[in-house]
Design a protein around this motif. Structure first.
Motif, PDB file in Angstrom:
ATOM      1  N   LEU A   8       0.929  -1.237  -0.086  1.00  0.00           N
ATOM      2  CA  LEU A   8      -0.013   0.104  -0.100  1.00  0.00           C
ATOM      3  C   LEU A   8       0.860   1.441   0.032  1.00  0.00           C
ATOM      4  O   LEU A   8       0.566   2.257  -0.592  1.00  0.00           O
ATOM      5  CB  LEU A   8      -0.937  -0.204   1.216  1.00  0.00           C
ATOM      6  CG  LEU A   8      -2.180  -0.952   1.222  1.00  0.00           C
ATOM      7  CD1 LEU A   8      -2.853  -1.066   2.463  1.00  0.00           C
ATOM      8  CD2 LEU A   8      -3.031  -0.550  -0.182  1.00  0.00           C
ATOM      9  N   ARG A   9       2.047   1.184   0.916  1.00  0.00           N
ATOM     10  CA  ARG A   9       2.791   2.315   0.540  1.00  0.00           C
ATOM     11  C   ARG A   9       3.451   2.758  -0.783  1.00  0.00           C
ATOM     12  O   ARG A   9       3.380   3.692  -1.202  1.00  0.00           O
ATOM     13  CB  ARG A   9       4.094   2.248   1.657  1.00  0.00           C
ATOM     14  CG  ARG A   9       5.221   3.143   1.542  1.00  0.00           C
ATOM     15  CD  ARG A   9       6.134   3.095   2.539  1.00  0.00           C
ATOM     16  NE  ARG A   9       6.703   1.808   2.592  1.00  0.00           N
ATOM     17  CZ  ARG A   9       6.759   1.026   3.665  1.00  0.00           C
ATOM     18  NH1 ARG A   9       6.284   1.276   4.646  1.00  0.00           N
ATOM     19  NH2 ARG A   9       7.300  -0.140   3.712  1.00  0.00           N
ATOM     20  N   GLU A  38      -1.070   9.127  -5.060  1.00  0.00           N
ATOM     21  CA  GLU A  38      -0.932  10.363  -4.867  1.00  0.00           C
ATOM     22  C   GLU A  38      -0.055  11.318  -5.792  1.00  0.00           C
ATOM     23  O   GLU A  38      -0.677  12.260  -5.971  1.00  0.00           O
ATOM     24  CB  GLU A  38      -0.431  10.198  -3.544  1.00  0.00           C
ATOM     25  CG  GLU A  38      -0.359  11.740  -2.786  1.00  0.00           C
ATOM     26  CD  GLU A  38      -0.308  11.839  -1.199  1.00  0.00           C
ATOM     27  OE1 GLU A  38       0.673  10.966  -0.713  1.00  0.00           O
ATOM     28  OE2 GLU A  38      -1.013  12.487  -0.554  1.00  0.00           O
ATOM     29  N   SER A  87       0.197   3.742  -2.767  1.00  0.00           N
ATOM     30  CA  SER A  87      -0.373   5.261  -2.497  1.00  0.00           C
ATOM     31  C   SER A  87       0.794   6.357  -2.872  1.00  0.00           C
ATOM     32  O   SER A  87       0.274   7.340  -3.379  1.00  0.00           O
ATOM     33  CB  SER A  87      -0.603   5.365  -0.873  1.00  0.00           C
ATOM     34  OG  SER A  87       0.637   5.195  -0.071  1.00  0.00           O
ATOM     35  N   SER A  88       1.959   5.952  -3.057  1.00  0.00           N
ATOM     36  CA  SER A  88       2.727   6.894  -3.449  1.00  0.00           C
ATOM     37  C   SER A  88       2.611   7.210  -4.762  1.00  0.00           C
ATOM     38  O   SER A  88       2.846   8.614  -5.150  1.00  0.00           O
ATOM     39  CB  SER A  88       4.324   6.662  -2.887  1.00  0.00           C
ATOM     40  OG  SER A  88       4.710   5.833  -4.024  1.00  0.00           O
TER      41      SER A  88
END
Lengths: 357, 357
Positions: A83-84, A91, A87-88
DNA sequence: CTACACTACTTTATCGTTAAATAAGCGGTT
DNA sequence: AACCGCTTATTTAACGATAAAGTAGTGTAG
């Protein structure tokens, strides 16, 4: 408060107010100022996201589908890293990330309606079983979708690793060390919550592609060394927590032909195996070698020999693929990310060659 | 494919098709079946979520606002636990969780438009600075909102802990052990990215309420013991990573009046402090005592003395509060969750009393 | 045989926005 | 006076759905 009300207040058209927010260059600075001022005064916060999405036919949101209750994802270090990475990327593309809630049905499967109800432009599907209805529902929407880990489906963009090869390499390492008595602790083969020894039928029929592949990898290495797979007990856990691995190892290690090495399909399970070994007075790696999978447990004692994969990169790649799809660009061929066997302190040659019987 | 097309195909009204999905009991079983069958045949997946949200004036999604880039949240064990608690509640209420992307502006603040553009029914705001425009924008929407950790605002439902009291207790523990020379390693006091010693003016003027409170807590304990706060260097880090704590401790420990104890406002920072101490040949706790905050680093060596708080419960409580608000129910008074000082192996009496000068 | 409740479906109006096409006005040129 | 390109603002027509109120038709009681 709506666009139209602001427009009415100022005696301009709604379109003009819309443009003030979306294409500020299309109207005079003076009018724009008056619009923002009036909006401020009347407590208008800019175009309503839902109305906007309806008209523009996009939401700027990416949905994440997870095969377990959502909160489990935050318990799984691999999922968190994933997810990291994801999401980066999202985003960076100014896309929201919607964690889709899917109540679990009685069958263990998740409510497929969740996928139909999610206001998103595309999906990232994380590690699902082959015939999960939720996945079918998501694909049915016809939205850009990237599948991660499993199941690889013809024509659906995919990100994953070569599980079979990596597993084979892990087993090969133990074979090279001289081990001959193996046990396997696996996470779920199918989402029915079963716990216990899985016979070869169940192994081959597993609904989770990753489980199937890893077992195949172990098996091919063992058989390539001339050992019978029938001599290897595969203990299936209904999930991937340390406590489950603990119970599984307890069962395997108390059988009459105790393995000298245990292959685990995840580090979490391997952690449980270490705990079980300690409880039984077996020292690792002297009395028992343990291999994990994922390399997400840096703090294990002894440090785990495991298969490393880059979960964050997996998320980031999935994100980039989905963003490309959303932009209508071509997406490169499904790629398998690399893995690497990392040998640490949890594996060593067996104390003695395994006795013949 | 839309409701209307299905309706046209069957010669019924759109409303009837809508009811087939939303209130199956309002039409005959036979017609319902025909509708689903036609929908299936034409590839209709049920009511479009966006049109539906527009008409119903709700999205069944909760937005999460985070003060840093989203991907940082997945690096912070406290945030991950928080999200675990939050997601378990929202999923239970069948609400989606939207991680709102907010591009970071030059000022370090996040683009407030993100809050205006999010299609959500309410917000959970996680740990923001006092005047963060993103927060103002979110509150301006007038949607139900729960603030977590900071900033506590009059009239806005809030979840947090008694930071000042907890910090005071942590410092008190060191004082009881006989320490007199302290250093403090703090995460950001204000979101301007500064790194270095923070004078009392900056300490009191900190834009992060939590930072302010923890420093006040340390200070009140130190002064209550009759020691001057001016003798305590507070090193401010621009974030909460171990590497930052490492640098900070490096600076504090090489000053001429070396502290015998370091108070860190997070475990992550404390981990960096431990690393710095080791590098300088100082053993913990013999040469240096270290106290963390949050209790999220079970694997530290030596195990950290720290302030424990239940991050998961915090998320779950925030979720329950927001769900109540969404249902129009009353929300209980802002509550402070309990904390507990957990004394482990990173603190001990100083080797010698601190010399007078 | 009217009154009334009930089921099964329809009609109407609206949620808040924006794409696309259109118009009006500008100073200047032909 | 017709026409230029350009800017600024307007008009029109959806986008896809559902709340609320309305209309038949059917059964049931008085």
């Amino acid at each position: 408060m709506t666009l139209a009300r602001i427009a009415g207040e100022l005696g301009v058209s709604a379109m003009t107010v819309s443009n003030a927010y979306n294409r500020p260059d299309r109207l005079s600075g003076a009018l724009r100022e008056r619009i923002f001022e009036t909006a401020d005064r009347l407590g208008y916060n800019g175009p309503d996201p839902v109305g906007r999405s309806l008209r523009r036919q996009r939401t700027d949101v990416v949905g994440v589908l997870y095969s377990n209750p959502l909160s489990y994802a935050f318990d799984d270090p691999a999922a968190v890293s994933f997810l990291r990475g994801l999401s980066s990327v999202t985003e960076g593309a100014d896309l929201g990330l919607l964690l889709v809630p899917a109540a679990s049905g009685a069958s263990g499967g998740r409510d497929p309606r969740a996928a139909a109800q999610a206001a998103v432009d595309g999906f990232v599907v994380y590690s699902m079983s082959d015939e999960e209805p939720l996945l079918t529902a998501a694909l049915g929407r016809g939205l850009p979708t990237v599948v991660v880990d499993q199941p690889a489906r013809q024509g659906v963009p995919f990100v994953g690793v070569d599980d079979e090869g990596a597993a084979s390499e892990a087993a090969g390492h133990l074979l090279e060390l001289g081990h001959e008595g193996f046990g396997v602790v696996s996470f779920a083969l199918s989402p029915d919550g079963r716990e216990g020894i899985a016979d070869p039928g169940r192994q081959e029929g597993a609904a989770f592609q990753v489980s199937r592949s890893r077992l195949r990898g172990y098996r091919s290495a063992v058989e390539a060394a001339g050992l019978p797979w029938s001599g290897v007990s595969v203990f299936e856990c209904p999930g991937s927590a340390a406590t489950l691995g603990h119970r599984a190892a307890g069962a395997l290690l108390s059988s009459k032909r105790r393995p000298t090495a245990i292959l685990s399909t995840s580090d979490q399970l391997a952690l449980g195996v270490l705990a079980a070994a300690e409880e039984l007075g077996l020292s690792v790696p002297e009395d028992l070698s343990v291999v994990g999978f994922d390399d997400v447990s840096p703090g294990a004692v002894p440090p785990l020999t495991t298969v490393r994969q880059d979960h964050e990169e997996k998320g980031s790649l999935a994100g980039r693929m989905l963003v490309s799809l959303l932009r209508g660009e071509d997406v490169p061929e499904p790629r398998r990310l690399p893995t690497r066997l990392v040998v640490r302190g949890s594996t060593a040659p067996p104390r003695w060659p395994v006795p013949a019987s």
